[in-house]
Design a protein around this motif. Structure first.
Motif, mmCIF file in Angstrom:
data_model
loop_
_atom_site.group_PDB
_atom_site.id
_atom_site.type_symbol
_atom_site.label_atom_id
_atom_site.label_comp_id
_atom_site.label_asym_id
_atom_site.label_seq_id
_atom_site.Cartn_x
_atom_site.Cartn_y
_atom_site.Cartn_z
ATOM 1 N N ARG A 1 -3.155 4.418 -14.319
ATOM 2 C CA ARG A 1 -3.050 3.442 -13.304
ATOM 3 C C ARG A 1 -1.720 3.484 -12.565
ATOM 4 O O ARG A 1 -0.762 3.833 -13.329
ATOM 5 C CB ARG A 1 -3.352 2.123 -13.767
ATOM 6 N N LYS B 1 0.876 -3.128 -5.142
ATOM 7 C CA LYS B 1 -0.519 -2.927 -5.522
ATOM 8 C C LYS B 1 -0.629 -2.069 -6.631
ATOM 9 O O LYS B 1 0.196 -1.724 -7.358
ATOM 10 C CB LYS B 1 -0.996 -2.224 -4.246
ATOM 11 N N SER B 2 -1.854 -2.090 -7.150
ATOM 12 C CA SER B 2 -2.559 -1.418 -8.240
ATOM 13 C C SER B 2 -3.520 -0.520 -7.856
ATOM 14 O O SER B 2 -4.367 -0.953 -7.454
ATOM 15 C CB SER B 2 -2.757 -2.447 -9.223
ATOM 16 N N TYR B 3 -3.475 0.979 -8.489
ATOM 17 C CA TYR B 3 -4.288 1.601 -8.170
ATOM 18 C C TYR B 3 -4.899 2.463 -9.504
ATOM 19 O O TYR B 3 -4.079 2.702 -10.475
ATOM 20 C CB TYR B 3 -3.858 2.778 -7.286
ATOM 21 N N GLU B 4 -6.061 2.474 -9.553
ATOM 22 C CA GLU B 4 -6.628 3.275 -10.882
ATOM 23 C C GLU B 4 -6.969 4.593 -10.378
ATOM 24 O O GLU B 4 -7.365 4.951 -9.211
ATOM 25 C CB GLU B 4 -8.060 2.653 -11.025
ATOM 26 N N LEU C 1 -6.144 9.783 -2.553
ATOM 27 C CA LEU C 1 -5.526 8.698 -3.114
ATOM 28 C C LEU C 1 -4.126 8.704 -2.707
ATOM 29 O O LEU C 1 -3.514 7.660 -2.238
ATOM 30 C CB LEU C 1 -5.756 8.889 -4.747
ATOM 31 N N THR D 1 -3.852 7.354 0.491
ATOM 32 C CA THR D 1 -3.900 5.927 0.509
ATOM 33 C C THR D 1 -2.579 5.116 0.202
ATOM 34 O O THR D 1 -1.926 4.344 0.941
ATOM 35 C CB THR D 1 -5.111 5.544 -0.430
ATOM 36 N N ILE D 2 -1.981 5.674 -0.885
ATOM 37 C CA ILE D 2 -0.725 5.090 -1.551
ATOM 38 C C ILE D 2 0.223 5.215 -0.452
ATOM 39 O O ILE D 2 0.915 4.322 -0.249
ATOM 40 C CB ILE D 2 -0.454 5.438 -2.738
#
Ligand SMILES: Nc1ncnc2c1ncn2[C@@H]1O[C@H](COP(=O)(O)OP(=O)(O)OP(=O)(O)O)[C@@H](O)[C@H]1O
Ligand SMILES: [Mg+2]
Lengths: 254, 269, 283
Positions: A208, A222-225, A242, A245-246
């Motif tokens: 994560r 934010k937090s991303y799995e 991903l 996105t980040i």
């Protein structure tokens, strides 16, 4: 995955007094949960309070507001249940590799007979056997940080805290060390907080990823799995998506 | 960005304690020494003088030449003359020599063995020879003090040149600069901070050596004041001499420090 | 030449040990040759300076100095041979120096560790520091008479301040994060002192020892010059009083030799105290 909460930060803020009189807010309202056996990556740009956050978790600094718990108990000071890997290695130049790793054992009052064996075990783990008698200045950066990691592991902490451990390494060694970190982490799934300013490193390692906002005071963004199979391939489509996105969401705040 | 400010505070304890401890020591000193002429349980006056008496004597000695032949300021002036001229001399000789030893192999080869033989001899050990050669005038003392100032000048200038960034030297070489040109325009400037570092050390050495030189051979100067005070059994004069030595030492080292800072700022500009 | 290779994952470390071969060429390197020239010139000038004039010059030839040295070694002066006098001076230095180091280093460490101790004691150190140790000679003679004590006292003072200051500065320059290493492992304040403060300030302490011993050697000579009836300082002042330059120069040679031995032993001690340090080449 087992979702037992290992570390939990509740509205943690931190101010420093600089130059004697200035109150500089460094962290603001950080709330964060780290689950058991998780490898959590905190991703943030330079000077966003990452080290400060980790030092608070380690108990080396007191938060100005809020509190942090480990297994439900509030953290009030440093202790051997949290191992810290320093951004700038912080090996003792007067000790050999072996003695640097043994330090934690001496402090934790592990019986002397066990020292040699334990030290050897962790030096093996980080791939440093054969270098027991070297002094830190005789080692390369990557090797120094291996010692740092072995030292942090040697006391069997419940949680590993790693502060940009590979920030000073060249790209190749860095990639290699990231793979090594993954290997070591997979070997016993110790709960780990890994701090970095490098998005590829974050994606390669994290279960994560939480991001910190750029300007001081640092805030949680934010937090991303990251549900990609390990070992991860930086050219993989999902990985790149991903990453995109980040990066784009990070850029909004910069 | 404007930050909120808080008041700067060092804890009261830490601000007060230094003064407290100094005052306490002076008071203890004052009360544990007998006044002149009194004989009681306290430390007798022939062994130590009370600070208050020393202060009074200091004021008196500003104008009075008795019993040692000169006023305090004259003694200080003589000492200053001796130590400062020796100090300047050691800079004038030691620094160029050290710089050249650092850069020119020939100079290094020729001077190093002699330097290595001379270096371990403490300057005070030259006193008898100096008296042979120069008598007990000012020259002899200047010679001894000069020896004391030389070592740090030579060593720091030498190390300063030796630690010049080799990249700069190589760069100059690729431009075809001559040895001498590299020496003057690269080595010397880069050695300057270290050379300035030598000033304080050299001055300290000069001041220490001065005392030794004056203890043995002189009829004026602060070191002489100390010896004279002992030989006529006046501890207040001894202590006054010691304190004056300390204070004068601090003053000149402060002056040199200021000059050094100015010069360094000039270079860094 | 031997070679050993370690393979640590992706990093290969090759250690190569090269033994320099001794050839005539490497012996007669230019610098060495210059050294010889330098020494020859130096002794020639010395010799010429001593033989010029008609014998009343206050200098004797290098050869006569050596002879004087030999004579003093074999026949006693003021009750003792030169070796005895050397031992007297050396013994004083070792006693005074040891006492100074035993008190000075712990004091310096304490000043560095404890703010309170520093607030109380530093002003005193700062007040005494600028006073040259030799300035205490008069008082020490008044206090202790003319035996061993005043000399040891001067040596103590001469080596005390460098010990204190170097230990103190050593502590102050410690990287604060090093303490954190101990703290995160659950170490106590005592562990911090034992594991960080002492070893990290060791290079500075060792540099302080070097300064102290130099200063102590100077102190003993000065004290012996002023009042003594034994020791190397006494020898050279006696030589002066007897107008015997042979004795003065012989004494100075011995003084230089002992100073050299003391410095060299301090370097050995430095290597023992700080084996981890890279060798720094100097003058
Ligand atoms: N002990 C301290 N006293 C005063 N200010 C501090 C202290 N520690 C950190 N700071 C300030 O906090 C801010 C954030 O520092 P921190 O080291 O946490 O950032 P970081 O994200 O780890 O940066 P980097 O990527 O460079 O490691 C900095 O501006 C720093 O000046
Ligand atoms: Mg950081």
């Amino acid at each position: 995955m087992n979702k037992h909460v290992k570390i939990s930060a509740e509205n943690v803020s931190k101010e420093f007094i600089q130059k004697g009189t200035q109150r500089v807010p460094v962290l603001k309202d950080i709330s964060l949960q780290v689950f058991d056996q998780e490898l959590l990556v905190v991703l943030g740009p330079g000077q966003s309070g990452k080290t400060t956050l980790l030092r608070i978790i380690a108990g080396l600094e007191k938060p100005t507001q809020g509190r942090i718990t480990l297994d439900g108990e509030e953290i009030r000071g440093p202790g051997p249940d949290r191992g810290l890997v320093f951004q700038s290695y912080m090996l003792f130049p007067w000790k050999t590799v072996e003695a640097n790793v043994r330090l934690g054992l001496e402090m934790a009052q592990v019986p002397k007979e066990k020292h040699a064996e334990t030290v050897r075990h962790y030096l093996d783990l980080v791939g440093l056997n054969g270098f027991e008698k070297y002094y830190p200045h005789q080692l390369s950066g990557g090797m120094k940080q291996r010692v740092g990691i072995a030292r942090a592991f040697s006391t069997q902490p419940k949680v590993m805290l790693m502060d940009e451990p590979f920030g000073q390494l060249d790209a190749q060694t860095r990639l290699f060390m990231e793979r090594e970190t993954e290997r070591i982490w997979l070997s016993d799934k110790r709960t780990t907080i890994f701090i970095t300013n490098n998005i590829d490193e974050a994606l390669l390692l994290g279960d994560r990823i939480v991001t910190l906002e750029g300007k001081l005071p640092g805030r949680m963004k934010k937090s991303y799995e990251v549900n990609l199979p390990r070992p991860r391939d930086p050219m993989d489509m999902e990985f790149l998506k991903l990453r995109h996105t980040i990066t784009s969401e990070q850029e909004l705040t910069l | 960005m404007a930050y909120q400010t808080v008041k700067a505070r060092k804890s009261l304890k830490l601000r007060v304690l230094p003064w407290l401890s100094l005052t306490a020591v002076i008071l203890i000193w004052q009360f544990c020494v007998s006044p002149p002429g009194v004989n009681d349980w306290r430390i007798p006056g022939v062994l130590l003088a009370r600070p208050y008496d020393v202060l009074l004597l200091g004021i008196e000695k500003l104008t009075d030449v008795n019993p040692d032949g000169a006023t305090l300021l004259v003694h200080a002036w003589v000492s200053l003359q001796e130590s400062l001229s020796a100090f300047l001399l050691s800079l004038l000789v030691g620094i160029p020599l050290g710089l050249m030893m650092g850069w020119f192999g020939v100079v290094r080869g020729l001077f190093r063995p002699v330097f290595e033989m001379w270096r371990p001899i403490p300057p005070v050990a030259w006193i008898p020879l100096a008296i042979f050669w120069f008598g007990i005038g000012m020259e002899g003392k200047i010679f001894i003090i000069w020896l004391g100032g030389m070592t740090p000048c030579i060593i720091n200038a030498y190390m300063g040149v030796k630690t010049t960034n080799p990249v700069h030297i190589q760069m100059a070489r690729t431009f075809g600069a001559s040895d001498w040109k590299i020496f003057t325009s690269i080595c010397i400037p880069s050695a300057l901070p270290m050379v300035f570092g030598a000033l304080q050390i050299a001055l300290g050495n000069c001041w220490t050596t001065l005392v030794a030189a004056e203890l043995l051979a002189s009829d004026q100067g602060l070191g002489y004041l100390i010896t004279a005070g002992r030989s006529i059994g006046r501890t207040d004069i001894v202590v006054l001499g010691m304190i004056s030595l300390g204070i004068t030492g601090v003053i000149i080292s402060q002056i040199i420090y200021r000059i050094e800072a100015k010069l360094l700022a000039g270079i860094r500009r | 030449m031997s070679k050993s290779t370690h393979d640590v994952s992706n990093e290969v470390v090759v250690r190569t040990i090269v033994r320099k071969r001794l050839t005539l060429r490497s012996l007669v390197r230019e610098e060495k040759f210059l050294y010889v020239v330098s020494l020859v010139v130096f002794f020639t000038i010395w010799h010429l300076a001593a033989t010029r004039g008609n014998g009343d010059s206050a200098l004797v030839t290098p050869w006569a100095t050596l002879q004087g040295l030999y004579d003093m070694m074999s026949s006693p002066l003021g009750g003792e041979t030169l070796v005895g006098h050397t031992w007297n001076s050396l013994r004083r230095v070792l006693i005074g120096f040891s006492i100074a180091v035993c008190f000075g280093i712990p004091l310096g460490l304490l000043l560095g560790i404890s703010e309170t101790a520093s607030a109380i004691l530093r002003p005193l150190v700062d007040v005494f520091r600028p006073m040259p140790p030799l300035a205490w000679i008069s008082l020490s003679i008044l206090w202790f008479g003319i035996g061993e004590e005043p000399k040891i006292f001067i040596i103590f003072l001469a080596s005390f301040i460098p010990s204190v200051l170097n230990a103190y500065n050593g502590v102050r320059l410690i990287e604060p994060e090093l303490y954190d290493v101990v703290r995160v492992m659950g170490g106590s304040r005592w562990d911090e002192i034992k594991q960080v403060v002492v070893p990290a300030s060791m290079p500075a302490i060792s540099a302080g020892l070097q300064l102290s011993i130099t200063s102590a050697w100077m102190g003993v000579l000065a004290a012996e010059l002023v009042s003594s009836n034994s020791g190397l300082g006494y020898i050279i002042i006696l030589g002066m009083q007897n107008s015997d330059p042979q004795m003065v120069l012989g004494g100075m040679v011995m003084i230089a030799a002992v100073a050299w031995v003391l410095t060299a032993s301090m370097e050995k001690i430095d290597m023992m105290l700080c084996p981890w340090r890279r060798e720094i080449k100097g003058l």
